[in-house]
Design an enzyme around this catalytic site. Structure first.
Site, PDB file in Angstrom:
ATOM      1  N   GLU A  53      -0.633  17.567   8.563  1.00 57.14           N
ATOM      2  CA  GLU A  53      -0.857  18.294   7.426  1.00 57.14           C
ATOM      3  C   GLU A  53      -0.874  19.957   7.820  1.00 57.14           C
ATOM      4  O   GLU A  53      -0.057  20.516   7.437  1.00 57.14           O
ATOM      5  CB  GLU A  53      -1.882  18.168   6.625  1.00 57.14           C
ATOM      6  CG  GLU A  53      -1.908  16.976   5.693  1.00 57.14           C
ATOM      7  CD  GLU A  53      -2.710  15.610   6.445  1.00 57.14           C
ATOM      8  OE1 GLU A  53      -2.646  15.630   7.481  1.00 57.14           O
ATOM      9  OE2 GLU A  53      -2.765  14.648   5.497  1.00 57.14           O
ATOM     10  N   ASP A  98       0.715  -1.113   0.132  1.00 51.55           N
ATOM     11  CA  ASP A  98       0.061  -0.023  -0.048  1.00 51.55           C
ATOM     12  C   ASP A  98       1.076   1.150  -0.086  1.00 51.55           C
ATOM     13  O   ASP A  98       2.000   1.467   0.730  1.00 51.55           O
ATOM     14  CB  ASP A  98      -1.100  -0.015   1.310  1.00 51.55           C
ATOM     15  CG  ASP A  98      -2.112  -0.739   0.942  1.00 51.55           C
ATOM     16  OD1 ASP A  98      -2.648  -1.107   0.009  1.00 51.55           O
ATOM     17  OD2 ASP A  98      -2.552  -1.418   1.951  1.00 51.55           O
ATOM     18  N   PHE A 124     -12.283  20.982  11.778  1.00 47.03           N
ATOM     19  CA  PHE A 124     -12.689  20.315  10.965  1.00 47.03           C
ATOM     20  C   PHE A 124     -14.278  19.583  11.437  1.00 47.03           C
ATOM     21  O   PHE A 124     -13.938  18.926  12.346  1.00 47.03           O
ATOM     22  CB  PHE A 124     -11.790  19.346  10.163  1.00 47.03           C
ATOM     23  CG  PHE A 124     -12.378  18.679   9.109  1.00 47.03           C
ATOM     24  CD1 PHE A 124     -11.945  18.943   7.960  1.00 47.03           C
ATOM     25  CD2 PHE A 124     -12.817  17.320   9.205  1.00 47.03           C
ATOM     26  CE1 PHE A 124     -12.145  18.284   6.870  1.00 47.03           C
ATOM     27  CE2 PHE A 124     -13.264  16.584   8.293  1.00 47.03           C
ATOM     28  CZ  PHE A 124     -13.127  16.967   6.918  1.00 47.03           C
TER      29      PHE A 124
END
Lengths: 694, 569, 195
Positions: A360, A319, A389
């Site tokens: 981030e 992955d 968020f």
């Protein structure tokens, strides 16, 4: 959920006193012939030991074929041969058990908030996650780890499932519909969920694995069976070669008119020296030690077969996120909208991210600081109000007085800007698309009705991973990157990471199809996975490593569990598998090569009385026939002990091509096996004479 | 010695020159492709199929294939046995040979069907021309065809993927006989006649001085006995007889005929598995073993008999004489060409001799004996040499594969428990027959009474007999009086075990491998075409051979050689 | 399984006829046309009678002829019958067999008794039995060893005999194959022809 510290398991000396003590006792217990039956080579040794003991008793009675002390010495060393082999096996088992114990000890529970009813507002009780049963209801709030696989029955939340899906963007989980399943080990980022647990304690993969490591019912692996057959075949050949020596010797004595037929004691000694006792005695220890090494790497295999298969892997499906790239993206550039300075954009971006603790968010703050000299500011001093968020808005940001700075996906910001009466410019959309195409993730920043620009977030390829893939390539293993990204992005990252191939926009079905294609081409495929939707692919793959943080379904489908949930572990697993096979092959070669020297020790000793000319074969210049035979037998027993560390640690694997590996191992174990016993037998003979034991 | 080595090297060069075109030709034939012989022989092949009621295309599973081979061979045993029992009939029987005793007839029938050609009889004193032709010559062809068929079936097992069948046994037998064995035999027979080998149906000649000279259709049988690595001489002295092998050139033809098909089959193999390097690697391994063995024999025989050193006998090699150990050898060949022949005939499962192995020096005789015991895998018998070598290759791949950390695979096929079981059986059964057969014989007075030489050499005679019979060689330490019921039945049993105890496991492996998928080659795969693998393969063959037979050899030729050396010191 | 019975029987019979009858007969036919002398045994005739084959050695024991190699063949009664072309074979004596040493000693004694002046070491092929018992050849050294005896017995000049041997000496075929040899029967016929 459980977690544990790896140090507990790794720092174990090869000969830990407690394990050695237990192993010595076990070595005697394993003398039971029923136990020996499992191993044809060692069973032969058992029969030979019993036979020589009988011959000794007969000799004591005065009807012996040789000096009783000589026969006794042979008999004792044959028993030692068995004991040493048993000890090796017991050592390996002991280490396995000790590891299982420390696994269990190191389990540390995650706490879960158990609800009495199904209402969020109801009273909660803090319980250990491992005590949760199927049907229990728990409350999971922002920042909590979801304690087990389950079904959302109430609430909407954003959940970080990057450990499972590889996607760093949070996903929405809500009750009802197809987004209701949650996975143990994932983290709720915002809002809350009420989850109904769907697994019982004690049924977890780890629980069953510990039971298996402890269990003595180890199944022989396919390769072990094949090797066993070869060793049994060799044993029969040597049985024939030595048994027929009696009639040959009788005939020769008649033909030569001198000497006496070879004694049974000598024939039995010769037989035990010739049959592959070295590998036969260490074979099961090698197998168990292979499992142990997996556990030391914090990987638990459901079967020895899986460990073996790991050595054969041709294709690794990896992955992207977490394995090839760091789990999180990093801001690398600010692309301002028309009429906006890049400093203004950087400033707004930093402000919006100051309270954003996601990697981030941190990277945006860091980029603004490093590239535009914008220092971090104190949110309180600015009278800033952080807007987290949420699953509803899918944006985060900050309110500074009347300034409303937001950042988020292009579509979310477009909605936001338009709701404020603004307009999302075409150029900005183009910038967004350009970043996407380059393999990055665009994050748009807006202030009120004014879009300011885009932050370019990029996947960061892990350091050293490219070299790792080059190593794999030299081992003959192909690496394939699996990602949900679009083909352009995927290609860019694949090139940077140096994988051989990639599968972009991969759905679970694509993954399964890809595995089947490789397998149809005769390749063995290894993969890691953790999501429920990985289960079919895991079940299909030859070596399937489920992340411990993954779902129950994934763990059920795989044949190994990585307790560290580290997808890079696959490479280590392959090496351990290869090491296991190499150790078997090398010791087999060593064992068989040893026989040449033993012939040179025993044949002249046995037959020089009949044909004195055969004394010329005594090239080691051994003292006497008795000392020669005894030395060979003692060497044969001691070499097992000497090789126990090698059997437990395994032959060192180097990431080089097969041809080089073979050359190296042939030199060490083939040529070495030919030469070492000459020196060893001579040394033992010298010692026996020097100490007047013979 | 220099002279001998020029001859040895010339032989190897010519061998290669012949094998290079023959290998691909055999591959074409066995895969049913058209060759330049098809315009003539194609209709014959199709005629066969029509008579047999088959198409020649039906694939057989390994069990059916094995059954077909068994049936075919049983018919062979029955036919040769019956021919010997009724040979008194006056058809092609000018010397009025009478029926052969049952034990000898059985031994001979089994011997020729199993490609052994052990001869407990003297050809010119026992058999009619009809028996030689319709019994022995036929089996020389068919046993060789059987070898090729089994080998090709094994190759198909390696090549095919997830297949149910390994080919059609009938087509394989007929094609190899028609297109390969018959045309080559015809050419070789005529070449031999040109040198002086006889081919007639006359009665024996009685000369004016009263010498009897045996006659018969020798050349046709000699050609296929070499080409098919059968080895059964038309005459008792076999290829030492001037009518079978009249000149040094005919001797060269004999030797080339023995090795040409086994050598070519390596290249056939390379072509069929679509990797020529694999065939060359096997050929290289065989050559290494062969050349090593040849060096020892050549040296030992050229040195002469140590036992005669004390006598006023000149054994030194010079321009004026071949010298060396000449007992049992022919002057026109000398020790050089005889050592070469002996090494070839035992490296292959031929067993024809152009000198008496019994009279070789102990060391010179040890080499042929050991080559036989290795399983005749250095070139080896037609088909059987390569399939025997492939069994060792499987063992080598198994151990070598483990040493590089992979489940062993050969040509992409995984070598697992079933293959190891069958390969072990194929290696084990012959060893058992040799060692146990010898053990029984040395304990039985009736068997030891047949021994003609004293000391360790007597033991070697018996060991050689069981080794030769089991490995289907057929050469002998001829002093042993083997024409007694014990040896006739005992050795026949050994021949059957040695032949079918290998053929069945080989076919089983063919079936098992054929049903498997193939793993593509990668850097992690053990390469099986490199000098390193050749080394591994040679080591496996030598090590297994040494470990199995060293004790027995110590009590035979090794003790004899060391004693003989001691005497002269 | 029984499906294979018919193919087995038919192929066996047909292949037997092809390889066991047609093939040998074809070879015999071709041989008769192309190499008639060889196919019939390279027989030597004298006065219309067959006196032997140039490929099959004969026993010579008188001092006036060259002797061939010792032959271990036996007759139908099992008693030694050297150069019995009806029953080829070697002695099969082992290198280590004392009987071999004894036999060689006896042969040396006979050779030396036949020519007391020739006391050099005996070429090995002259005192060892051949493989077939029918070896038509001896080595040039073995011929040279006997020149003195033959010349003396025949009252011939040694050089004449030596020259004859030389003409009958066949070098290794094509210079490399086998060893140099002398055909004893042909040499003796040449000798007889001198008279």
């Amino acid at each position: 959920m459980t977690s544990h510290s790896r140090q507990d398991i790794q720092a174990r000396p090869l000969f830990e006193p407690s394990i050695v003590r237990r192993a010595v006792g076990d070595a005697f217990r394993k003398l039971n012939p029923l136990h020996q039956l499992r191993n044809p080579v060692m069973f032969t040794v058992w029969v030979c030991s019993a036979a020589t003991t009988g011959l000794w008793l007969q000799a004591l009675g005065g009807h012996g074929e040789a000096r009783p002390t000589f026969i006794l010495a042979i008999a004792l060393w044959l028993w030692f041969t068995l004991l040493f082999a048993n000890f090796a096996e017991a050592m390996a088992e002991g280490r396995g058990k000790a590891q299982a114990d420390s696994l269990r000890k190191s389990r540390k529970d995650v706490q879960a908030k158990k609800l009495k009813g199904t209402e969020k507002k109801g009273p909660t009780e803090l319980v250990a996650a491992s005590s949760l049963r199927m049907g229990d209801i728990v409350l999971v709030e922002a920042g909590d780890q979801i304690p087990g696989d389950g079904e959302v029955i109430d609430g909407v939340a954003s959940v970080n499932e990057s450990a499972i899906t590889g996607e760093s963007a949070p996903v929405i989980r809500e009750s009802g519909g197809d987004r209701s399943a949650v996975t143990g080990g994932t983290v709720v980022l915002s809002d809350w969920l009420v989850v109904s647990i769907t697994t019982n304690p004690g049924e977890t993969f780890l629980d069953r694995m510990i039971a298996m490591v402890e269990g003595a019912k180890r199944q022989k692996t396919p390769n072990e069976i094949a090797l066993d057959i070869l060793l049994a075949g060799l044993t029969i050949v040597f049985l024939l070669a030595t048994a027929t020596l009696l009639p040959y010797s009788i005939f020769s004595v008649k033909a030569a008119g001198q000497g006496a037929p070879v004694t049974l004691t000598v024939l039995v000694a010769l037989l035990v020296c010739l049959i592959p006792t070295t590998i036969g005695g260490l074979l099961s220890a090698i197998g168990i030690a292979g499992m142990d090494r997996m556990i030391q790497a914090n990987v638990i295999a459901t079967s020895g077969r899986a460990v073996e298969a790991a050595g054969d892997v041709d294709v690794l499906l990896l992955d992207k996120t977490g394995t090839i790239t760091l789990g999180n993206r990093e801001a690398v550039a600010f692309v301002p909208a028309d009429g906006v300075t890049v400093e203004a954009l950087a400033d707004a971006a930093q402000l919006s991210s100051l309270a954003d603790e996601t990697p981030e968010g941190r990277s945006i703050v860091v980029l603004a600081k490093e590239k535009y000299g914008l220092r971090e500011r104190d949110l309180h001093a600015l009278d800033a109000h952080f807007v987290p968020f949420t699953a509803q808005t899918r944006m985060s940001g900050v309110n500074l007085g009347t300034r409303e700075i937001r950042k988020g996906a292009a579509s979310s910001i477009e909605t936001f800007v338009e709701s404020k009466g603004g307009r999302f410019p075409k150029e900005l959309r183009e910038a967004v698309d350009a970043i996407s195409k380059a393999g990055g993730t665009p994050l748009v920043v807006a202030e009120g009705a004014h879009p300011l620009g885009v932050i370019h977030l990029k996947d960061i390829v892990k350091g050293g991973i490219k070299e790792r893939f080059a190593e794999l390539r030299s081992m003959g293993i192909k690496t394939v990157m699996i990602t949900g990204d679009n083909p352009l992005t995927a290609a860019a990252i694949a090139a940077e990471a140096g994988v051989d191939d990639f599968l972009a926009q991969a759905t679970p079905e694509d993954k399964l199809k890809l595995i089947r294609e490789y397998q149809a081409g005769g390749r063995l495929v290894a993969m890691t996975g953790d999501g429920t939707n990985d289960a079919p692919a895991l079940a299909q793959a030859d070596v399937a490593v489920a992340m411990n943080s993954g779902t129950q379904a994934a763990k059920e489908a795989g044949n190994m569990v990585d307790l560290d949930s580290n997808p890079t572990k696959l490479i280590e697993i392959v090496e351990i598998g290869k090491q296991l096979l190499m150790t078997r092959g090398s010791l087999t070669t060593f064992s068989i090569s040893n026989d040449v020297a033993k012939y040179f020790a025993i044949l002249p000793a046995a037959f020089a009385a009949t044909y004195p000319a055969l004394g010329a074969l005594n090239i080691m210049g051994l003292h006497s026939p008795e000392s020669a035979i005894l030395s060979a037998v003692i060497f044969n027993a001691l070499i097992i002990v000497v090789l126990i560390p090698l059997a437990l640690r395994g032959v060192k694997y180097r990431a080089v091509g097969a041809a080089q590996l073979l050359k190296r191992n042939l030199l060490i174990y083939g040529l070495g096996g030919l030469v070492v016993p000459f020196a060893g037998i001579k040394a033992i003979d010298w010692l026996l004479v020097a100490t007047h034991l013979i | 010695m220099t002279h001998a080595w020029i001859q040895n090297i010339l032989f190897l060069v010519l061998l290669l020159a012949l094998a290079v075109p023959l290998g691909p030709f055999i591959a074409k034939v066995m895969e049913g492709e058209r060759t330049f012989l098809h315009p003539v022989l194609g209709p014959v092949e199709r005629g066969f199929y029509r008579l047999m009621g088959i198409s020649g295309e039906e694939d057989m599973g390994w069990k059916t294939y094995a059954w077909a081979i068994t049936l075919f061979n049983l018919l062979g045993i029955a036919a040769v046995f019956l021919l010997q029992k009724i040979q008194a009939v006056p058809v092609l029987n000018p010397e009025a040979m009478v029926k052969v005793p049952t034990d000898l007839a059985f031994n001979t029938a089994v011997s020729f069907t199993t490609n052994t050609n052990w001869q407990a009889y003297g050809g010119e004193t026992t058999l009619s021309y009809l028996t030689q032709m319709l019994g022995l010559t036929v089996q020389n062809f068919l046993s060789a065809a059987t070898g090729i068929a089994v080998l090709v079936a094994l190759i198909r097992g390696l090549v095919r993927r997830t297949a149910d069948g390994i080919g059609n046994a009938w087509a394989d037998l007929i094609r190899s006989t028609l297109y390969v064995l018959l045309p080559l035999s015809l050419v070789i027979a005529l070449l031999l006649v040109s040198q002086g080998a006889i081919q007639n149906f006359s009665a024996y000649v009685h000369t004016a001085s009263g010498q009897i000279i045996a006659m018969g259709p020798a050349a046709s049988q000699v050609a296929i006995k070499m080409l098919g690595t059968n080895g059964g001489g038309f005459f008792n002295a076999n290829s030492a007889h001037p009518f079978e092998n009249p000149t040094a050139f005919s001797n060269l033809i004999h030797m080339l005929a023995i090795f040409v098909i086994p050598t070519a089959l390596c290249l056939t193999f390379g072509r069929m598995v679509k990797d020529k390097r694999q065939g060359w690697a096997l050929l290289a391994a065989m050559t290494v073993i062969f050349v090593g063995a040849l060096a020892v024999t050549t040296w030992a025989e050229a040195k002469g008999n140590p036992g005669l050193k004390a006598l006023p006998v000149d054994q030194v090699v010079s321009v004026q004489q071949g010298g060396g150990n000449m007992e049992g050898k022919e002057v026109r060949f000398g020790t050089g060409a005889t050592s070469l022949f002996a090494t070839i005939t035992t490296a292959a499962s031929c067993g024809a001799v152009n000198g008496q192995h019994d009279s070789f020096t102990p060391l010179g005789g040890l080499v042929p004996l050991w080559l036989i015991e290795l399983g005749e895998v250095a070139f080896g018998g037609v088909g059987s040499g390569l399939y025997g070598m492939l069994m060792f290759a499987l063992v080598g791949v198994f151990i070598g594969g483990l040493m590089v950390g992979r489940t062993p695979e050969y040509l992409g096929k995984k070598i697992e428990a079933f293959e190891m079981k069958m390969a072990s059986i194929a290696i084990l059964l012959p060893s058992a027959a040799i060692l146990l057969g010898t053990a029984v014989a040395v304990l039985l007075p009736v068997a030891t009474a047949s021994v003609s030489n004293p000391g360790p050499h007597g033991f070697t005679q018996i060991l050689y007999a069981f080794s030769s019979a089991t490995q289907n060689n057929g050469s002998a330490f001829g002093g042993l009086s083997a024409n007694i019921p014990f040896y006739n039945y005992g050795l026949a049993l050994a021949m059957i075990v040695g032949r079918f105890g290998v053929i069945f496991p080989v076919l089983a492996i063919a079936g098992s491998l054929g049903s498997k998928k193939a793993t593509p080659e990668s850097l992690g795969t053990l390469p099986t075409h490199t000098p390193l693998f050749v080394g591994v393969l040679v080591s496996v063959v030598l090590l297994v051979g040494a470990l199995t037979y060293l004790p027995a050899l110590a009590l035979g030729p090794i003790a004899e050689q060391l004693s003989l050396r001691g005497v002269t010191r | 399984m029984n499906l294979q019975l018919r193919p087995a029987l038919v192929s066996f019979v047909a292949l037997s006829i092809l390889t066991g009858l047609a093939y040998p007969v074809l070879v015999a036919g071709l041989a008769k046309v192309i190499f008639p002398r060889q196919a019939a045994g390279s027989l030597l005739h004298k006065d219309g009678k067959v006196i032997g084959s140039e490929l099959i050695g004969q026993s010579f024991t008188d001092p006036g002829h060259f002797w061939g190699r010792p032959s271990a063949t036996s007759g139908p009664d099992g008693k030694p019958l050297p150069y019995n072309g009806g029953n080829s074979g070697g002695s099969n004596l082992a290198s280590s067999n004392p009987d071999l040493k004894k036999a060689v000693e006896e042969r040396i004694a006979i050779l030396k008794a036949a020519d007391v002046e020739q006391q050099g070491p005996v070429p090995v092929d002259l005192v060892t039995a051949s493989g077939s018992g029918l070896d038509p050849h001896i080595s040039p050294a073995a011929a040279a060893f006997q020149v003195h005896r033959v010349a003396k017995a025949r009252g011939l000049d040694e050089a004449t005999v030596r020259a004859l041997v030389e003409t009958r000496t066949e070098p290794p075929q094509f210079g490399v194959l086998g060893d140099a040899c002398v055909n004893v029967l042909k040499l003796n016929m040449d000798l007889d022809g001198l008279r």
